[in-house]
Write a protein that holds these residues in place. Structure first.
Motif, PDB file in Angstrom:
ATOM      1  N   LEU A 152       0.822  -1.215   0.000  1.00 21.70           N
ATOM      2  CA  LEU A 152       0.000   0.000   0.000  1.00 21.70           C
ATOM      3  C   LEU A 152       0.853   1.261   0.000  1.00 21.70           C
ATOM      4  CD1 LEU A 152      -2.867  -0.923   2.476  1.00 21.70           C
ATOM      5  CD2 LEU A 152      -3.080  -0.523   0.021  1.00 21.70           C
ATOM      6  N   SER A 153       2.008   1.222   0.665  1.00 18.22           N
ATOM      7  CA  SER A 153       2.821   2.429   0.761  1.00 18.22           C
ATOM      8  C   SER A 153       3.367   2.874  -0.588  1.00 18.22           C
ATOM      9  CB  SER A 153       3.966   2.238   1.756  1.00 18.22           C
ATOM     10  OG  SER A 153       4.896   1.293   1.276  1.00 18.22           O
ATOM     11  N   GLN A 154       3.339   1.988  -1.578  1.00 18.76           N
ATOM     12  CA  GLN A 154       3.781   2.341  -2.919  1.00 18.76           C
ATOM     13  C   GLN A 154       2.615   2.763  -3.817  1.00 18.76           C
ATOM     14  OE1 GLN A 154       7.112   2.522  -3.579  1.00 18.76           O
ATOM     15  NE2 GLN A 154       7.176   2.078  -1.397  1.00 18.76           N
ATOM     16  N   LYS A 158     -17.597  -3.108   5.503  1.00 21.40           N
ATOM     17  CA  LYS A 158     -16.882  -3.699   6.637  1.00 21.40           C
ATOM     18  C   LYS A 158     -15.971  -4.828   6.166  1.00 21.40           C
ATOM     19  CE  LYS A 158     -20.100  -2.567  10.326  1.00 21.40           C
ATOM     20  NZ  LYS A 158     -20.971  -3.071  11.384  1.00 21.40           N
ATOM     21  N   GLU A 159     -16.438  -5.615   5.204  1.00 21.86           N
ATOM     22  CA  GLU A 159     -15.637  -6.726   4.678  1.00 21.86           C
ATOM     23  C   GLU A 159     -14.399  -6.206   3.954  1.00 21.86           C
ATOM     24  OE1 GLU A 159     -19.020  -6.412   4.145  1.00 21.86           O
ATOM     25  OE2 GLU A 159     -19.587  -7.899   5.643  1.00 21.86           O
ATOM     26  N   MET A 199      -8.371  -5.149   4.158  1.00 23.47           N
ATOM     27  CA  MET A 199      -7.224  -4.240   4.012  1.00 23.47           C
ATOM     28  C   MET A 199      -6.521  -3.972   5.343  1.00 23.47           C
ATOM     29  SD  MET A 199      -8.562  -1.508   1.228  1.00 23.47           S
ATOM     30  CE  MET A 199      -6.941  -1.185   0.577  1.00 23.47           C
ATOM     31  N   LYS A 200      -7.235  -4.092   6.436  1.00 22.19           N
ATOM     32  CA  LYS A 200      -6.708  -3.748   7.759  1.00 22.19           C
ATOM     33  C   LYS A 200      -5.414  -4.478   8.120  1.00 22.19           C
ATOM     34  CE  LYS A 200      -6.794  -2.207  12.068  1.00 22.19           C
ATOM     35  NZ  LYS A 200      -5.495  -2.701  12.497  1.00 22.19           N
ATOM     36  N   MET A 242      -2.543   5.984   2.452  1.00 25.57           N
ATOM     37  CA  MET A 242      -1.904   7.045   3.214  1.00 25.57           C
ATOM     38  C   MET A 242      -1.524   6.592   4.624  1.00 25.57           C
ATOM     39  SD  MET A 242      -1.393   9.301   0.997  1.00 25.57           S
ATOM     40  CE  MET A 242      -0.688  10.548   2.074  1.00 25.57           C
ATOM     41  N   ALA A 243      -2.271   5.672   5.202  1.00 24.01           N
ATOM     42  CA  ALA A 243      -1.876   5.113   6.496  1.00 24.01           C
ATOM     43  C   ALA A 243      -0.545   4.378   6.358  1.00 24.01           C
ATOM     44  CB  ALA A 243      -2.965   4.177   7.021  1.00 24.01           C
ATOM     45  N   ALA A 244      -0.399   3.593   5.307  1.00 25.34           N
ATOM     46  CA  ALA A 244       0.855   2.869   5.069  1.00 25.34           C
ATOM     47  C   ALA A 244       2.004   3.840   4.803  1.00 25.34           C
ATOM     48  CB  ALA A 244       0.689   1.896   3.898  1.00 25.34           C
ATOM     49  N   LYS A 245       1.739   4.888   4.050  1.00 25.60           N
ATOM     50  CA  LYS A 245       2.765   5.903   3.801  1.00 25.60           C
ATOM     51  C   LYS A 245       3.155   6.598   5.114  1.00 25.60           C
ATOM     52  CE  LYS A 245       1.574   6.928  -1.027  1.00 25.60           C
ATOM     53  NZ  LYS A 245       2.817   6.658  -1.707  1.00 25.60           N
ATOM     54  N   SER A 246       2.192   6.858   5.965  1.00 27.29           N
ATOM     55  CA  SER A 246       2.469   7.481   7.264  1.00 27.29           C
ATOM     56  C   SER A 246       3.381   6.583   8.098  1.00 27.29           C
ATOM     57  CB  SER A 246       1.171   7.750   8.023  1.00 27.29           C
ATOM     58  OG  SER A 246       0.330   8.630   7.313  1.00 27.29           O
TER      59      SER A 246
END
Length: 116
Positions: free
Chosen positions: A5-7, A22-23, A28-29, A104-108
């Protein structure tokens, strides 16, 4: 193998798509395991608190997340305090979570590693 995800790159979200189910969120979580999925005002958000050794480092991290957000055209809520930064991602246009938020969470997470 799961995508990195960060890429990933954020795609424009016009608001005509539904938020992730939710699924979809649950699938992804695992790619951003230290993030919490919270519900606020009937919307799902991703939230994480990063801890740092001092205010200067927390501020540097805040600046780096802000620059990444500006580059992607997707902006979080950032709360900076001495030694910690709370980051919250969600997509306002759809009142919930989108793949962009997970990107963006992965980039963070990657940015946090580079400022410690």
């Amino acid at each position: 193998m799961a995508e990195d995800l960060s890429q990933g790159k954020c795609v424009p979200c016009s608001g005509d798509l539904p938020p992730l189910s939710k699924e979809e969120i649950n699938s992804m979580k695992p790619q951003v395991p230290e993030w919490d999925v919270i519900k606020e005002d009937d919307e799902f958000h991703l939230e994480r608190v990063y801890k740092f050794s001092d205010f200067k480092t927390a501020l540097a991290f805040t600046q780096s997340v802000g620059e990444a957000a500006e580059a992607e055209g997707h902006h979080p809520v950032l709360v900076t305090e001495w030694g910690k930064v709370k980051v919250t991602w969600w997509t306002h246009a759809i009142s919930g979570l989108h793949k962009n938020d997970f990107i963006m969470a992965a980039k963070s997470d990657d940015l946090a590693k580079s400022v410690k």
